[in-house]
Write a protein that holds these residues in place. Sequence first.
Motif, PDB file in Angstrom:
ATOM      1  N   TYR A  61      -1.237  -3.278 -45.725  1.00 30.31           N
ATOM      2  CA  TYR A  61      -2.683  -3.863 -44.240  1.00 30.31           C
ATOM      3  C   TYR A  61      -1.830  -4.278 -42.841  1.00 30.31           C
ATOM      4  CZ  TYR A  61      -5.465  -7.907 -43.541  1.00 30.31           C
ATOM      5  OH  TYR A  61      -6.156  -8.755 -42.735  1.00 30.31           O
ATOM      6  N   GLY A  62      -0.413  -4.958 -43.609  1.00 30.08           N
ATOM      7  CA  GLY A  62       0.437  -4.999 -41.881  1.00 30.08           C
ATOM      8  C   GLY A  62       0.413  -4.220 -40.371  1.00 30.08           C
ATOM      9  N   VAL A  82       0.104  -5.846 -31.620  1.00 28.97           N
ATOM     10  CA  VAL A  82      -0.236  -4.413 -30.699  1.00 28.97           C
ATOM     11  C   VAL A  82      -1.596  -3.931 -31.256  1.00 28.97           C
ATOM     12  CG1 VAL A  82       2.239  -3.796 -30.586  1.00 28.97           C
ATOM     13  CG2 VAL A  82       1.286  -3.239 -32.138  1.00 28.97           C
ATOM     14  N   PRO A  83      -2.157  -2.853 -30.497  1.00 32.65           N
ATOM     15  CA  PRO A  83      -3.301  -2.071 -31.079  1.00 32.65           C
ATOM     16  C   PRO A  83      -3.473  -1.210 -32.386  1.00 32.65           C
ATOM     17  CG  PRO A  83      -3.149  -1.344 -28.825  1.00 32.65           C
ATOM     18  CD  PRO A  83      -1.418  -1.903 -29.001  1.00 32.65           C
ATOM     19  N   ARG A  84      -4.136  -1.597 -32.763  1.00 35.27           N
ATOM     20  CA  ARG A  84      -4.814  -0.988 -34.384  1.00 35.27           C
ATOM     21  C   ARG A  84      -4.724   0.284 -34.539  1.00 35.27           C
ATOM     22  NH1 ARG A  84      -3.697  -6.246 -33.799  1.00 35.27           N
ATOM     23  NH2 ARG A  84      -4.541  -7.520 -35.115  1.00 35.27           N
ATOM     24  N   PRO A  85      -4.419   0.832 -35.335  1.00 36.04           N
ATOM     25  CA  PRO A  85      -4.992   2.130 -35.761  1.00 36.04           C
ATOM     26  C   PRO A  85      -6.052   2.694 -36.217  1.00 36.04           C
ATOM     27  CG  PRO A  85      -3.558   1.431 -36.538  1.00 36.04           C
ATOM     28  CD  PRO A  85      -3.773   0.341 -36.420  1.00 36.04           C
ATOM     29  N   TYR A  86      -6.465   1.929 -35.886  1.00 41.08           N
ATOM     30  CA  TYR A  86      -8.371   2.592 -36.043  1.00 41.08           C
ATOM     31  C   TYR A  86      -9.121   1.864 -35.733  1.00 41.08           C
ATOM     32  CZ  TYR A  86      -9.809  -2.494 -38.049  1.00 41.08           C
ATOM     33  OH  TYR A  86      -9.210  -3.502 -38.057  1.00 41.08           O
ATOM     34  N   VAL A  87     -11.017   2.608 -36.150  1.00 39.13           N
ATOM     35  CA  VAL A  87     -11.581   2.414 -35.002  1.00 39.13           C
ATOM     36  C   VAL A  87     -12.881   2.353 -36.578  1.00 39.13           C
ATOM     37  CG1 VAL A  87     -13.215   2.954 -33.575  1.00 39.13           C
ATOM     38  CG2 VAL A  87     -11.481   3.037 -32.736  1.00 39.13           C
ATOM     39  N   LEU A  88     -13.110   1.311 -36.310  1.00 40.02           N
ATOM     40  CA  LEU A  88     -14.693   1.288 -37.145  1.00 40.02           C
ATOM     41  C   LEU A  88     -16.255   1.761 -36.457  1.00 40.02           C
ATOM     42  CD1 LEU A  88     -14.629  -1.350 -40.132  1.00 40.02           C
ATOM     43  CD2 LEU A  88     -14.676   0.941 -40.204  1.00 40.02           C
ATOM     44  N   ASP A 116      -2.171   7.705 -43.198  1.00 39.18           N
ATOM     45  CA  ASP A 116      -1.872   7.976 -44.442  1.00 39.18           C
ATOM     46  C   ASP A 116      -2.552   7.326 -45.414  1.00 39.18           C
ATOM     47  OD1 ASP A 116      -0.217  10.540 -44.362  1.00 39.18           O
ATOM     48  OD2 ASP A 116       1.753   9.003 -43.475  1.00 39.18           O
ATOM     49  N   TYR A 117      -3.078   6.180 -44.401  1.00 36.49           N
ATOM     50  CA  TYR A 117      -3.453   5.165 -45.107  1.00 36.49           C
ATOM     51  C   TYR A 117      -5.526   5.617 -45.727  1.00 36.49           C
ATOM     52  CZ  TYR A 117       0.739   2.285 -44.135  1.00 36.49           C
ATOM     53  OH  TYR A 117       1.588   2.830 -44.493  1.00 36.49           O
ATOM     54  N   VAL A 122     -11.236   4.281 -48.293  1.00 38.68           N
ATOM     55  CA  VAL A 122     -12.215   4.720 -49.569  1.00 38.68           C
ATOM     56  C   VAL A 122     -11.974   3.895 -50.905  1.00 38.68           C
ATOM     57  CG1 VAL A 122     -12.949   6.280 -51.430  1.00 38.68           C
ATOM     58  CG2 VAL A 122     -12.353   7.124 -49.081  1.00 38.68           C
ATOM     59  N   PHE A 123     -10.979   2.799 -51.015  1.00 33.30           N
ATOM     60  CA  PHE A 123     -10.970   2.574 -52.463  1.00 33.30           C
ATOM     61  C   PHE A 123     -11.681   1.691 -52.111  1.00 33.30           C
ATOM     62  CE2 PHE A 123      -7.493   0.118 -55.244  1.00 33.30           C
ATOM     63  CZ  PHE A 123      -8.870   0.228 -56.434  1.00 33.30           C
ATOM     64  N   ALA A 124     -10.515   0.412 -50.810  1.00 35.51           N
ATOM     65  CA  ALA A 124     -11.798  -0.244 -50.761  1.00 35.51           C
ATOM     66  C   ALA A 124     -12.886  -0.762 -50.881  1.00 35.51           C
ATOM     67  CB  ALA A 124     -10.984  -1.346 -49.124  1.00 35.51           C
TER      68      ALA A 124
END
Length: 327
Positions: A61-62, A82-88, A116-117, A122-124
């Motif tokens: 999560y962190g 820093v910039p997050r590694p995802y885009v929704l 890797d995460y 999907v689980f969330a």
Amino acid sequence: MLENLLLARYRFALECLSPIEFRSFAGSTLRGAFGSVFRRLVCVTRSPTCEGCLLRQQCAYGYVFETAPPPDSERLRRYESVPRPYVLDAPEGSRLAFAEGERLHFSLTLVGRANDYFPYFVFAFQRLEESGLGAGRQEGKGRFRLLEVLAERADGGTVPVYTPDSGLDTLRLPVIRGTDLIQKAQRLPTDRLGVRFVTPTRLRFEGKLTDEVEFHHLIRALLHRLSSLLYFHCGTEPAMDFTRLIEQAQGVRTVRRSLRWVEQERYSRRQRSRLQMGGFTGEAVFEGDIEPFLPLLVAGEYVHIGKGIVMGLGKIQLVCEEGKEDA
């Protein structure tokens, strides 16, 4: 300069088991709901914030949601994040309501080792089936079922990686490499190109939000965003001559600009207040020596541009001819 960039894009499909209603921008609600569940699933300390947590650098999560520079970082060491590694990517258009039986689609882009995460995402969303999405959950609204997840290939095709019956197939996850983006850029025109701003875009220049977009504004934003993503999430120091590229970008002309400002807001649980998240949408057309910037612009279609990116703001599409998107 983007050879070491690594991306993965996933398309989620939800079936609405009861009406789903979003009070404001759907991307903000999706991000907030997912983040709350994700934190409950993985946080072992139950601390109210990640700041000061001994496990922050090792926590899923962190890393994904409250990304901080590593202690030995040579960049942004004094920054809290820093910039997050995802885009929704929220459902396209301005729809805020979905009827029972409809399908709700959104996309997720992961950068570098964030892929890797992917199983956590999907689980969330499986766990979110229990609490629902949007407004009116106490009255039975917001219920859904995760129908499938498709992984996108570099050629635009897809591979199924999750269904309720078959489960999650992590052996078939395709990735999109920087070299794929460079090859795509080589098929674009080099002297005239349109950029469509699909979702509200919050672009800053000289510390202020602007809707008077010039080409060099886009390139400045993309250079900073992509260099940080490469450094923090792909483990590489990009070879980018910022000064030279920005000087070149200033020579590209804006020949047409048709933009409008869209006001919207979101509720921040952390700040306990409603925040203005307006931005511009529309299209701009540029002429000049665009060839050196094409890989950056193609990458921008995946990682977005400006502020509020993680919840789907700043989505762009490249337009080769008027009304025709790049294939």
